[in-house]
Design an enzyme around this catalytic site. Sequence first.
Site, PDB file in Angstrom:
ATOM      1  N   LYS A  40      34.369   1.761 -32.596  1.00  0.00           N
ATOM      2  CA  LYS A  40      35.581   1.262 -32.922  1.00  0.00           C
ATOM      3  C   LYS A  40      35.461  -0.476 -32.955  1.00  0.00           C
ATOM      4  O   LYS A  40      34.827  -0.702 -31.918  1.00  0.00           O
ATOM      5  CB  LYS A  40      36.675   1.561 -32.272  1.00  0.00           C
ATOM      6  CG  LYS A  40      38.084   1.301 -32.537  1.00  0.00           C
ATOM      7  CD  LYS A  40      39.110   2.189 -32.018  1.00  0.00           C
ATOM      8  CE  LYS A  40      40.521   1.702 -32.224  1.00  0.00           C
ATOM      9  NZ  LYS A  40      40.747   1.379 -33.834  1.00  0.00           N
ATOM     10  N   GLY A  45      32.192  -1.635 -25.187  1.00  0.00           N
ATOM     11  CA  GLY A  45      30.841  -1.331 -25.715  1.00  0.00           C
ATOM     12  C   GLY A  45      30.500  -1.597 -27.113  1.00  0.00           C
ATOM     13  O   GLY A  45      29.306  -2.275 -27.120  1.00  0.00           O
ATOM     14  N   CYS A  46      31.367  -1.614 -27.947  1.00  0.00           N
ATOM     15  CA  CYS A  46      31.191  -2.005 -29.383  1.00  0.00           C
ATOM     16  C   CYS A  46      31.085  -3.641 -29.667  1.00  0.00           C
ATOM     17  O   CYS A  46      30.053  -3.899 -30.439  1.00  0.00           O
ATOM     18  CB  CYS A  46      32.012  -1.224 -30.295  1.00  0.00           C
ATOM     19  SG  CYS A  46      32.242   0.414 -30.405  1.00  0.00           S
ATOM     20  N   THR A  47      31.726  -4.311 -28.647  1.00  0.00           N
ATOM     21  CA  THR A  47      31.613  -5.734 -28.531  1.00  0.00           C
ATOM     22  C   THR A  47      30.383  -6.166 -28.144  1.00  0.00           C
ATOM     23  O   THR A  47      29.652  -7.012 -28.601  1.00  0.00           O
ATOM     24  CB  THR A  47      32.723  -6.383 -28.080  1.00  0.00           C
ATOM     25  OG1 THR A  47      34.172  -5.879 -28.594  1.00  0.00           O
ATOM     26  CG2 THR A  47      32.821  -7.765 -27.973  1.00  0.00           C
ATOM     27  N   ALA A  50      27.690  -5.564 -30.785  1.00  0.00           N
ATOM     28  CA  ALA A  50      27.529  -6.447 -31.824  1.00  0.00           C
ATOM     29  C   ALA A  50      27.119  -7.757 -31.352  1.00  0.00           C
ATOM     30  O   ALA A  50      26.497  -8.373 -32.046  1.00  0.00           O
ATOM     31  CB  ALA A  50      29.144  -6.366 -32.230  1.00  0.00           C
TER      32      ALA A  50
END
Length: 152
Positions: A40, A45-47, A50
């Site tokens: 998401k 974690g995704c930030t 990325a």
Amino acid sequence: MSLLKKGDKAPSFESVDQNGHKINLNDFAGTKVVLYFYPKDDTPGCTTEACNLRDNHDLLLNLEYKVIGVSVDSQSSHKKFAEKYNLPFTLLADTSKEIVNAYGVWGPKKFMGRSYDGTQRVTYVIDEQGFIEKVINKVDTKNHAQQILGNG
């Protein structure tokens, strides 16, 4: 959920990126592709993942890798995420879940004791001929570029 393996032909796909451009895997023939799936936009974690790829983007480009992120978030969500963190690579909106299903990364997950279906954090490195060269299914979000390059 059945992940693809090293040596498998990477399934073709077409979707729109954060800017509304149609992107097809065939557009990258002759190029190494880092196809990373994440749950998401704009979550911790995704930030982290990325931003690690952003911070190492020049190194990946110099080694002739193109980075493509995929989640089931919308194009507008991807646009906000990319702008907020100055992400220099393609983010594909897979709202129909065609890509996550083709790559075997949609399936059961657990979070805080709750079970649900979602996108697994998996990265595929695809070679110039369109075959899977590497599968990373235990992604280290802080050191993901190093994992891709075999240093982590």
